[in-house]
Design a protein around this motif. Sequence first.
Motif, PDB file in Angstrom:
ATOM      1  N   ILE A   1     -20.268  23.473  -3.924  1.00  0.00           N
ATOM      2  CA  ILE A   1     -19.738  23.133  -5.255  1.00  0.00           C
ATOM      3  C   ILE A   1     -18.271  22.735  -5.156  1.00  0.00           C
ATOM      4  CG2 ILE A   1     -19.091  24.095  -7.519  1.00  0.00           C
ATOM      5  CD1 ILE A   1     -21.706  25.788  -7.344  1.00  0.00           C
ATOM      6  N   LEU A   2     -17.491  23.542  -4.444  1.00  0.00           N
ATOM      7  CA  LEU A   2     -16.059  23.258  -4.313  1.00  0.00           C
ATOM      8  C   LEU A   2     -15.806  21.935  -3.592  1.00  0.00           C
ATOM      9  CD1 LEU A   2     -14.733  26.838  -3.513  1.00  0.00           C
ATOM     10  CD2 LEU A   2     -14.384  25.536  -5.612  1.00  0.00           C
ATOM     11  N   MET A   3     -16.587  21.651  -2.544  1.00  0.00           N
ATOM     12  CA  MET A   3     -16.435  20.384  -1.822  1.00  0.00           C
ATOM     13  C   MET A   3     -16.721  19.211  -2.760  1.00  0.00           C
ATOM     14  SD  MET A   3     -15.400  20.791   1.332  1.00  0.00           S
ATOM     15  CE  MET A   3     -15.941  19.519   2.455  1.00  0.00           C
ATOM     16  N   LYS A   4     -17.774  19.318  -3.566  1.00  0.00           N
ATOM     17  CA  LYS A   4     -18.128  18.239  -4.503  1.00  0.00           C
ATOM     18  C   LYS A   4     -17.029  18.035  -5.546  1.00  0.00           C
ATOM     19  CE  LYS A   4     -23.106  18.440  -4.002  1.00  0.00           C
ATOM     20  NZ  LYS A   4     -24.374  18.922  -4.511  1.00  0.00           N
ATOM     21  N   ILE A   5     -16.496  19.123  -6.068  1.00  0.00           N
ATOM     22  CA  ILE A   5     -15.418  19.044  -7.065  1.00  0.00           C
ATOM     23  C   ILE A   5     -14.202  18.348  -6.465  1.00  0.00           C
ATOM     24  CG2 ILE A   5     -13.698  20.413  -8.337  1.00  0.00           C
ATOM     25  CD1 ILE A   5     -15.914  22.531  -8.748  1.00  0.00           C
TER      26      ILE A   5
ATOM     27  N   ILE B   1     -16.261  25.182 -14.153  1.00  0.00           N
ATOM     28  CA  ILE B   1     -15.865  24.086 -13.264  1.00  0.00           C
ATOM     29  C   ILE B   1     -14.683  23.315 -13.844  1.00  0.00           C
ATOM     30  CG2 ILE B   1     -16.622  21.857 -12.317  1.00  0.00           C
ATOM     31  CD1 ILE B   1     -19.314  23.227 -11.705  1.00  0.00           C
ATOM     32  N   LYS B   2     -14.686  23.084 -15.142  1.00  0.00           N
ATOM     33  CA  LYS B   2     -13.579  22.350 -15.777  1.00  0.00           C
ATOM     34  C   LYS B   2     -12.268  23.121 -15.671  1.00  0.00           C
ATOM     35  CE  LYS B   2     -15.889  19.082 -18.683  1.00  0.00           C
ATOM     36  NZ  LYS B   2     -15.789  17.962 -17.795  1.00  0.00           N
ATOM     37  N   GLU B   3     -12.319  24.436 -15.875  1.00  0.00           N
ATOM     38  CA  GLU B   3     -11.106  25.242 -15.740  1.00  0.00           C
ATOM     39  C   GLU B   3     -10.628  25.236 -14.294  1.00  0.00           C
ATOM     40  OE1 GLU B   3      -9.354  29.793 -16.235  1.00  0.00           O
ATOM     41  OE2 GLU B   3     -11.413  29.392 -16.878  1.00  0.00           O
ATOM     42  N   LEU B   4     -11.550  25.355 -13.355  1.00  0.00           N
ATOM     43  CA  LEU B   4     -11.188  25.332 -11.942  1.00  0.00           C
ATOM     44  C   LEU B   4     -10.515  24.009 -11.589  1.00  0.00           C
ATOM     45  CD1 LEU B   4     -11.227  26.621  -9.115  1.00  0.00           C
ATOM     46  CD2 LEU B   4     -13.486  25.591  -8.799  1.00  0.00           C
ATOM     47  N   GLN B   5     -11.084  22.897 -12.024  1.00  0.00           N
ATOM     48  CA  GLN B   5     -10.477  21.589 -11.768  1.00  0.00           C
ATOM     49  C   GLN B   5      -9.067  21.519 -12.350  1.00  0.00           C
ATOM     50  OE1 GLN B   5     -13.706  19.130 -13.447  1.00  0.00           O
ATOM     51  NE2 GLN B   5     -13.718  18.016 -11.505  1.00  0.00           N
TER      52      GLN B   5
ATOM     53  N   ASP C   1      -7.740  16.216   2.805  1.00  0.00           N
ATOM     54  CA  ASP C   1      -8.487  16.423   4.046  1.00  0.00           C
ATOM     55  C   ASP C   1      -9.218  17.751   3.841  1.00  0.00           C
ATOM     56  OD1 ASP C   1      -9.279  17.335   6.589  1.00  0.00           O
ATOM     57  OD2 ASP C   1      -7.619  16.312   7.578  1.00  0.00           O
ATOM     58  N   LEU C   2     -10.529  17.675   3.540  1.00  0.00           N
ATOM     59  CA  LEU C   2     -11.301  18.850   3.136  1.00  0.00           C
ATOM     60  C   LEU C   2     -12.133  19.430   4.272  1.00  0.00           C
ATOM     61  CD1 LEU C   2     -12.824  17.279  -0.096  1.00  0.00           C
ATOM     62  CD2 LEU C   2     -10.946  18.894  -0.025  1.00  0.00           C
ATOM     63  N   VAL C   3     -12.036  20.758   4.432  1.00  0.00           N
ATOM     64  CA  VAL C   3     -12.886  21.469   5.384  1.00  0.00           C
ATOM     65  C   VAL C   3     -13.254  22.810   4.765  1.00  0.00           C
ATOM     66  CG1 VAL C   3     -13.113  22.425   7.705  1.00  0.00           C
ATOM     67  CG2 VAL C   3     -11.737  20.389   7.365  1.00  0.00           C
ATOM     68  N   ALA C   4     -14.512  23.228   4.949  1.00  0.00           N
ATOM     69  CA  ALA C   4     -14.976  24.512   4.426  1.00  0.00           C
ATOM     70  C   ALA C   4     -15.315  25.445   5.583  1.00  0.00           C
ATOM     71  CB  ALA C   4     -16.197  24.311   3.539  1.00  0.00           C
ATOM     72  N   TYR C   5     -15.024  26.721   5.387  1.00  0.00           N
ATOM     73  CA  TYR C   5     -15.274  27.753   6.398  1.00  0.00           C
ATOM     74  C   TYR C   5     -16.047  28.905   5.770  1.00  0.00           C
ATOM     75  CZ  TYR C   5     -11.557  25.242   8.788  1.00  0.00           C
ATOM     76  OH  TYR C   5     -10.798  24.251   9.379  1.00  0.00           O
TER      77      TYR C   5
ATOM     78  N   SER D   1       0.853  -1.186   0.000  1.00  0.00           N
ATOM     79  CA  SER D   1       0.000   0.000   0.000  1.00  0.00           C
ATOM     80  C   SER D   1       0.887   1.233   0.000  1.00  0.00           C
ATOM     81  CB  SER D   1      -0.933   0.005   1.207  1.00  0.00           C
ATOM     82  OG  SER D   1      -0.187   0.146   2.384  1.00  0.00           O
ATOM     83  N   VAL D   2       0.586   2.081  -0.913  1.00  0.00           N
ATOM     84  CA  VAL D   2       1.354   3.313  -1.020  1.00  0.00           C
ATOM     85  C   VAL D   2       0.692   4.335  -0.104  1.00  0.00           C
ATOM     86  CG1 VAL D   2       2.109   5.151  -2.571  1.00  0.00           C
ATOM     87  CG2 VAL D   2       1.964   2.801  -3.394  1.00  0.00           C
ATOM     88  N   SER D   3       1.443   4.772   0.872  1.00  0.00           N
ATOM     89  CA  SER D   3       0.846   5.724   1.799  1.00  0.00           C
ATOM     90  C   SER D   3       0.951   7.128   1.220  1.00  0.00           C
ATOM     91  CB  SER D   3       1.504   5.609   3.173  1.00  0.00           C
ATOM     92  OG  SER D   3       2.387   6.641   3.422  1.00  0.00           O
ATOM     93  N   LYS D   4      -0.164   7.792   1.227  1.00  0.00           N
ATOM     94  CA  LYS D   4      -0.223   9.141   0.680  1.00  0.00           C
ATOM     95  C   LYS D   4      -0.089  10.144   1.805  1.00  0.00           C
ATOM     96  CE  LYS D   4      -3.216   8.157  -3.260  1.00  0.00           C
ATOM     97  NZ  LYS D   4      -4.409   8.595  -3.974  1.00  0.00           N
ATOM     98  N   GLU D   5       0.502  11.250   1.470  1.00  0.00           N
ATOM     99  CA  GLU D   5       0.618  12.368   2.407  1.00  0.00           C
ATOM    100  C   GLU D   5      -0.744  13.067   2.490  1.00  0.00           C
ATOM    101  OE1 GLU D   5       3.627  16.038   2.591  1.00  0.00           O
ATOM    102  OE2 GLU D   5       4.262  14.418   1.257  1.00  0.00           O
ATOM    103  N   THR D   6      -1.043  13.628   3.646  1.00  0.00           N
ATOM    104  CA  THR D   6      -2.286  14.381   3.792  1.00  0.00           C
ATOM    105  C   THR D   6      -2.086  15.796   3.264  1.00  0.00           C
ATOM    106  OG1 THR D   6      -2.942  13.104   5.728  1.00  0.00           O
ATOM    107  CG2 THR D   6      -3.991  15.242   5.445  1.00  0.00           C
ATOM    108  N   LEU D   7      -3.024  16.235   2.453  1.00  0.00           N
ATOM    109  CA  LEU D   7      -3.043  17.621   1.992  1.00  0.00           C
ATOM    110  C   LEU D   7      -4.262  18.272   2.630  1.00  0.00           C
ATOM    111  CD1 LEU D   7      -2.102  20.008   0.253  1.00  0.00           C
ATOM    112  CD2 LEU D   7      -3.423  19.037  -1.636  1.00  0.00           C
ATOM    113  N   PHE D   8      -4.019  19.271   3.467  1.00  0.00           N
ATOM    114  CA  PHE D   8      -5.095  19.973   4.153  1.00  0.00           C
ATOM    115  C   PHE D   8      -5.667  21.028   3.210  1.00  0.00           C
ATOM    116  CE2 PHE D   8      -2.205  18.387   7.397  1.00  0.00           C
ATOM    117  CZ  PHE D   8      -3.092  17.688   8.216  1.00  0.00           C
ATOM    118  N   VAL D   9      -6.875  20.780   2.721  1.00  0.00           N
ATOM    119  CA  VAL D   9      -7.529  21.699   1.794  1.00  0.00           C
ATOM    120  C   VAL D   9      -8.613  22.447   2.563  1.00  0.00           C
ATOM    121  CG1 VAL D   9      -8.850  21.946  -0.335  1.00  0.00           C
ATOM    122  CG2 VAL D   9      -7.097  20.153  -0.156  1.00  0.00           C
ATOM    123  N   SER D  10      -8.486  23.777   2.570  1.00  0.00           N
ATOM    124  CA  SER D  10      -9.464  24.623   3.254  1.00  0.00           C
ATOM    125  C   SER D  10     -10.124  25.551   2.247  1.00  0.00           C
ATOM    126  CB  SER D  10      -8.776  25.453   4.338  1.00  0.00           C
ATOM    127  OG  SER D  10      -8.152  24.608   5.286  1.00  0.00           O
ATOM    128  N   ILE D  11     -11.445  25.504   2.241  1.00  0.00           N
ATOM    129  CA  ILE D  11     -12.236  26.376   1.376  1.00  0.00           C
ATOM    130  C   ILE D  11     -12.792  27.468   2.279  1.00  0.00           C
ATOM    131  CG2 ILE D  11     -14.306  26.534  -0.054  1.00  0.00           C
ATOM    132  CD1 ILE D  11     -13.859  23.413  -0.510  1.00  0.00           C
TER     133      ILE D  11
END
Length: 145
Positions: free
Chosen positions: A31-35, A130-134, A47-51, A11-21
């Motif tokens: 929308i951003l959480m779904k994307i 949305i496609k450009e944002l992605q 690791d997603l959290v919205a504020y 198993s390849v362990s991935k690093e956590t990326l803390f994404v804050s919206i």
Amino acid sequence: MEFNNELKVESVSKETLFVSIIDDDAIIRSILMKILKVMNFDQYELDLVAYEDGLQFFESNRIIEKGEHFLILDGVMPIMDGVEILQKVKKLENRTNIHILMLTGRKRMADIEKALKLGADDYMTKPFSIKELQARIERLIKRMK
């Protein structure tokens, strides 16, 4: 004589990326959480959290989590706008681990220039594709590390 034919999968362990919206618009946050939930990265587990605002974000102390951070900031918010958050974040010790995408309704060249000079990694205006944002999020995250 018996042979063990079990296939061992490492198993390849991935690093956590803390994404804050950080955006005061509930629809944009949703929308951003779904994307982001459907995006996959080889090196990171998101690791997603919205504020709702910058104050809520800073009070959470999420930014002091050890590791890479990716922030999506709205430019226009009532309590603390995206530029104020950007300025505060760029004064932190671990600021080299913090990557920022401005996603805002501010379209003036002076606003874009200011955010980029302050250290934003990218700047997109609303309304957005949305496609450009992605594509921009993918590009920014793949360039990290």
